[in-house]
Design a protein around this motif. Structure first.
Motif: not given
Length: 426
Positions: A140, A144, A151, A155, A351, A355, A363, A367
């Protein structure tokens, strides 16, 4: 970057220089990659020898899945803690605290085995689970500061770094065992000795170099237009938060259940510790190496399509595991490779859904709760796997896992179709 505000209480800049943020993101990913390599070594002990160690101490094969259940139960509690600490103080203290707790658990396992204390073993495995949670939640942190359409790739970059440590750890089972024997400790504690050092170094890496904190910095930046919406184009709506959790949970449950009992299954058919360690090493590599591919596929084709691919891959793994003869090293290895690839697809896909379906303000907390569900699924899979194999068989376990894996595909498709009939919240 020292002048950038790190807490949401300060006035954020109206604009953030893209090159500067890009540089911070690159630095963040580099630090996370190093910590993931180290913590990946720490993960090996729980996966490779925890069940065998418990079996030796308890003299009961039906409870061989209990260590993984305890480990994942501990990771569930740690997921809540790490998520809340990260939400309040940032990723750096949250992840580091998890790694240090995991190192403490590894030390406890060594002491428990030396003293022959099952009670201390169980408590220590529970604590050890916190290290696995930090390793998982680090993904995660990689997302960010990433743009919404990147993303999944960010990840996956963090996830793939675990490959080096995750594959190396199981291969060290024999030399680590020799080290433990030289220290007059039970041979199977060798990997836990290694995990103590690995988790501690991972924590120190984050504490020293993960600056500025990516989550705290992200809160000072202007929110992207699609913040809180699934990573799908308007014409191709994706599944929402609940489906993301379902994909994560089913992937973890199926993977843990089959993986936990594979070394036990191999030992029952005459394979030694080195052979099972090699299979687990290859399996671990297949869990993390496909992550970059999964990230690109999610960003390009969307989470719905990848949810279907995840279900199909896990089902194929279950079929091969169920049909593989107990003496066939090649087919058992193939089953574990497919299992790892399916888990990788599921982790990246789930994920991305979680997210992109959650606002930045909440968040980290959400998560953390999603990872609680993952940990609970792992605990159920680890505990139930030993019982199923003891009272039925390894092939039956694989068949049941294949049926469960198949649920992810229709769930994602139905959710996406319902979502296409209404606008997603922004």
């Amino acid at each position: 970057m020292a002048h950038l505000p790190l807490t949401p209480t300060r006035t954020p800049p109206t604009t953030a220089p893209a090159p500067a943020i890009s540089a911070v993101q690159k630095r963040t990913l580099t630090v996370l990659l190093v910590s993931q390599v180290l913590s990946g070594v720490g993960l090996a002990a729980g996966v490779t020898v925890a069940g065998l160690l418990a079996g030796q101490m308890l003299h009961n094969t039906s409870l061989s899945g209990l260590p993984i259940a305890l480990l994942t139960a501990g990771s569930a509690v740690a997921a809540v803690f790490i998520g809340r600490v990260s939400q309040r103080l940032g990723r750096r203290p949250g992840l580091a605290a998890g790694y240090l707790t995991g190192a403490l658990g590894g030390a406890g396992v060594v002491v428990a085995a030396a003293l022959g204390s099952p009670a201390l073993l169980f408590v220590s495995l529970f604590l050890y689970g916190a290290g696995t949670t930090s390793n998982l939640q680090a993904r995660y942190a990689g997302a960010d500061l990433a743009a919404p359409h990147q993303r999944a790739r960010a990840t996956s970059t963090v996830i793939v770094a675990t490959t080096v440590g995750g594959m190396t750890g199981p291969l060290l089972v024999t030399p680590a065992g020799h080290l433990a024997t030289a220290l007059r400790l039970p041979e199977l504690t060798g990997l836990f000795l290694l995990s103590m050092v690995a988790f501690t170094l991972a924590a120190l890496t984050l504490l020293v170099w993960l600056r500025p904190d990516p989550l705290l910095l992200a809160r000072t930046l202007p929110a992207p237009p699609a913040e809180g919406a699934p990573a799908e184009s308007p014409s191709r709506r994706g599944p929402g938060l609940l489906v993301g959790v379902v994909v994560l949970v089913l992937s973890q449950l199926v993977m843990v259940a089959v993986m936990t009992m594979t070394p036990i299954h191999m030992h029952a058919h005459g394979f030694g510790t080195s052979a099972s360690g090699l299979v687990i090493a290859v399996h671990t590599g297949s869990m993390y190496l496909p992550s970059p591919l999964a990230g690109r596929l999610v960003d390009r084709f969307g989470a719905t399509a990848m949810s279907v691919v995840t279900a199909g891959t896990l089902l194929a793994a279950a079929v091969v595991a169920a049909l593989a003869p107990g003496h066939s090293f090649a087919l058992i290895t193939l089953a574990l490779v497919l299992l790892g690839v399916g888990w990788s697809f599921g982790l990246v896909t789930g994920t991305a859904i979680v997210t992109n379906s959650t606002p930045l303000a909440t968040r980290a907390k959400v998560q953390g709760l999603a990872d609680v569900a993952i940990a609970v699924a792992g605990a159920v899979g680890g505990l139930a796997s030993g019982i199923v194999v003891a009272f039925a068989s390894y092939p039956i376990l694989a068949v049941l896992c294949g049926i469960l894996a198949s649920v992810a595909a229709p769930a994602a498709i139905v959710a996406a179709r319902k979502g296409s009939a209404r606008a997603w919240p922004t």
